[in-house]
Design a protein around this motif. Structure first.
Motif, PDB file in Angstrom:
ATOM      1  N   ALA A 265       0.834  -1.204   0.000  1.00  0.00           N
ATOM      2  CA  ALA A 265       0.000   0.000   0.000  1.00  0.00           C
ATOM      3  C   ALA A 265       0.868   1.253   0.000  1.00  0.00           C
ATOM      4  O   ALA A 265       0.580   2.227  -0.715  1.00  0.00           O
ATOM      5  N   CYS A 268       2.451   1.658  -3.469  1.00  0.00           N
ATOM      6  CA  CYS A 268       1.498   2.182  -4.434  1.00  0.00           C
ATOM      7  C   CYS A 268       1.272   3.681  -4.236  1.00  0.00           C
ATOM      8  O   CYS A 268       1.178   4.442  -5.204  1.00  0.00           O
ATOM      9  N   VAL A 292      -9.820  -4.100  -1.499  1.00  0.00           N
ATOM     10  CA  VAL A 292      -8.808  -3.312  -2.212  1.00  0.00           C
ATOM     11  C   VAL A 292      -9.050  -1.809  -2.071  1.00  0.00           C
ATOM     12  O   VAL A 292      -8.113  -1.035  -1.852  1.00  0.00           O
ATOM     13  N   ALA A 293     -10.299  -1.376  -2.200  1.00  0.00           N
ATOM     14  CA  ALA A 293     -10.588   0.061  -2.144  1.00  0.00           C
ATOM     15  C   ALA A 293     -10.119   0.670  -0.833  1.00  0.00           C
ATOM     16  O   ALA A 293      -9.601   1.794  -0.797  1.00  0.00           O
ATOM     17  N   TYR A 296      -5.993   0.295  -0.458  1.00  0.00           N
ATOM     18  CA  TYR A 296      -5.221   1.186  -1.326  1.00  0.00           C
ATOM     19  C   TYR A 296      -5.933   2.529  -1.508  1.00  0.00           C
ATOM     20  O   TYR A 296      -5.884   3.126  -2.578  1.00  0.00           O
ATOM     21  N   GLN A 297      -6.555   3.004  -0.452  1.00  0.00           N
ATOM     22  CA  GLN A 297      -7.362   4.222  -0.574  1.00  0.00           C
ATOM     23  C   GLN A 297      -6.532   5.455  -0.928  1.00  0.00           C
ATOM     24  O   GLN A 297      -7.055   6.419  -1.506  1.00  0.00           O
ATOM     25  N   ARG A 303      -4.018   1.597  -7.606  1.00  0.00           N
ATOM     26  CA  ARG A 303      -5.105   0.666  -7.273  1.00  0.00           C
ATOM     27  C   ARG A 303      -5.775   0.141  -8.532  1.00  0.00           C
ATOM     28  O   ARG A 303      -6.093  -1.043  -8.641  1.00  0.00           O
ATOM     29  N   ASN A 304      -5.979   1.008  -9.482  1.00  0.00           N
ATOM     30  CA  ASN A 304      -6.637   0.599 -10.720  1.00  0.00           C
ATOM     31  C   ASN A 304      -5.682  -0.044 -11.723  1.00  0.00           C
ATOM     32  O   ASN A 304      -6.091  -0.376 -12.835  1.00  0.00           O
ATOM     33  N   LEU A 306      -3.960  -2.711 -10.368  1.00  0.00           N
ATOM     34  CA  LEU A 306      -3.761  -3.985  -9.690  1.00  0.00           C
ATOM     35  C   LEU A 306      -4.329  -5.132 -10.517  1.00  0.00           C
ATOM     36  O   LEU A 306      -5.472  -5.082 -10.969  1.00  0.00           O
ATOM     37  N   TRP A 407      -8.437  -5.087 -11.054  1.00  0.00           N
ATOM     38  CA  TRP A 407      -9.293  -4.245 -10.237  1.00  0.00           C
ATOM     39  C   TRP A 407      -9.679  -2.972 -10.993  1.00  0.00           C
ATOM     40  O   TRP A 407      -8.836  -2.313 -11.592  1.00  0.00           O
ATOM     41  N   ASP A 409     -12.182   0.468 -10.119  1.00  0.00           N
ATOM     42  CA  ASP A 409     -13.080   1.140  -9.191  1.00  0.00           C
ATOM     43  C   ASP A 409     -14.499   1.141  -9.739  1.00  0.00           C
ATOM     44  O   ASP A 409     -14.722   1.416 -10.923  1.00  0.00           O
TER      45      ASP A 409
END
Length: 433
Positions: A265, A268, A292-293, A296-297, A303-304, A306, A407, A409
């Motif tokens: 995290a 990233c 995940v959201a 990896y906020q 995140r997108n 992954l 992944w 969102d």
């Protein structure tokens, strides 16, 4: 047709690297503590209506944290509850006995003693143990261990143990072939073929287990012709900003790692801050979760990017009837994960074996005999076909398939192609577990 064989055990270990720093392996209980009750015929046929008793060993309270190992257990429990609500196996409910080994070898031996000798379970299901110290004991008692996670080499070492991904090894008490296991390069081949990736970075800690797994990934990448960028950070004071800057400078297409979830995290977030653009940040099946959201906020771009790879159907692929059944039965769970789905598949595997034995008696011997003959099990499409062979020599190449998801969102994990079609003929490379 022979299917995939990957570095599954090594992948699972990589997701748990911090344990090498914070937890001792634990001594094993002496074998004399288990001398009573080792006969393979301890279970006998039961009358109709009596429960069929199974055991689940989980390192639920290991130093990694309470949620690291519980997915397979939760998935298996959900399946058996669903099964019992439909009448069980030939009118007999399945009684589940749980044991938390605490992530230690001592605790694992105690769990084996409790479930195998005292509770006299017919089988173990969905074992997920950091230190499977009791594996030899389970094997000697000829208790089938069905659908366990290969966190260590036990499922490529002992007979009567049937890991969730299968095995080609002789399994006669020696790990793999002369102490070596073999895995394919299909993940690296996939990203090269499907996305034109040519440069891959591998991020690790300056710690022995982390560095060892990183070398394994580097070996596979180089075998597939990648330019490999190695990045190592200090475990105590990791400078992920420097790593992110170098990833941008090197123009990495892919990022693999041998670090823990918290470190991922932070990596990233540093990559987002540095404006790093990559094709994929590739993770493994243990991190293929619905959280995940939140995890990896602080890194929406990374995140997108992954991607997860594995040997089971995406738990969000609800167009598939077997996945819909799993999701409906587990709708009460706060989160979902790929390990839960694989635990569900393990319980389903035991159920098929037990149903086949219903007429003659659901005993350890009958269930184990059915398992030893089972080939190409898929849990109605939840798994890539699972095989157990006893090859005298390791294969040089193998046809390997993989499940892939990305992944996004608002959509979650989105499957990338059909896992039975994401297949490659790839070399099998040796490694020491």
């Amino acid at each position: 047709m022979a299917r995939r064989r990957r570095f599954r055990a090594a992948e699972a270990l990589a997701a748990l690297l911090l344990l090498a720093l914070s937890a001792a392996c634990g001594s094993r209980l002496p074998e004399s503590d288990f001398e009573d009750g080792t006969r393979p015929d301890r279970t006998t046929p039961s009358t109709a209506g009596e429960p069929i008793r199974v055991g689940i060993i989980t390192s639920a309270t290991s130093p990694v944290g309470g949620n690291a190992f519980t997915g397979p257990r939760d998935g298996a429990k959900a399946y058996f509850e669903h099964l019992n609500a439909q009448g069980g196996i030939d009118g007999r409910p399945v009684e589940v006995r749980l044991c938390d080994d605490g992530g230690s070898g001592v605790g694992n031996n105690e769990c084996v003693h409790e479930l195998v000798d005292e509770d006299e379970v017919v089988a173990l299901v969905a074992t997920t143990a950091l230190d499977y110290a009791g594996a030899s004991r389970v094997s000697r008692a000829r208790v089938p261990d069905i659908g366990g996670q290969p966190i260590g080499p036990a499922y490529d070492t002992w007979p009567h143990l049937y890991g969730i991904y299968g095995s080609l090894a002789p399994r006669e008490g020696t790990t793999g072939w002369d102490g070596e296991l073999y895995g394919g390069t299909e993940v690296y081949r996939y990203f090269k073929r499907e996305h034109g990736a040519r440069t891959a970075a591998v991020v690790s800690y300056n710690q022995s287990a982390s560095a060892a797994y990183a070398r394994l990934v580097e070996q596979g990448l180089r075998a597939e012709g990648y330019k490999v960028v190695t990045e190592q950070v200090d475990f105590a004071l990791p400078n992920f900003r420097a790593v992110a800057a170098d990833l941008k400078e090197q123009g990495a297409d892919l990022v693999f790692d041998a670090i823990d979830s918290h470190g991922n995290a932070r990596l990233c977030a540093a990559m987002d801050d540095a404006g790093v653009e990559i094709t994929a940040k590739v993770t493994n099946v243990q991190n293929w979760t619905s959280t995940v959201a939140d995890d990896y906020q602080d890194a929406p771009r990374c995140r997108n990017a992954l991607w997860a790879t594995g040997s089971s159907r995406n738990f969000e692929d609800t167009d598939h009837p077997a996945v819909r059944e799993f999701r409906a039965a587990t709708e009460g769970l706060k989160t979902h994960s790929q390990w839960q789905l694989e635990g569900w598949a393990a319980a389903r595997w035991f159920t098929e074996a037990a149903r086949a034995c219903a007429d003659e008696g659901v005993t350890r011997a009958c269930v184990d005999g059915w398992m030893s003959r089972s080939q190409n099990f898929t849990a109605d499409g939840l798994l890539l076909p699972v095989r157990f062979e006893h090859l005298a020599e390791p294969p040089e190449t193998r046809r390997a398939c993989l499940s892939v998801a990305r992944w996004q969102d608002g959509r979650g994990w989105v499957s990338q192609g059909e896992m039975d079609e994401n297949c490659f003929e790839v070399p099998q490379l040796p490694y020491q577990p």
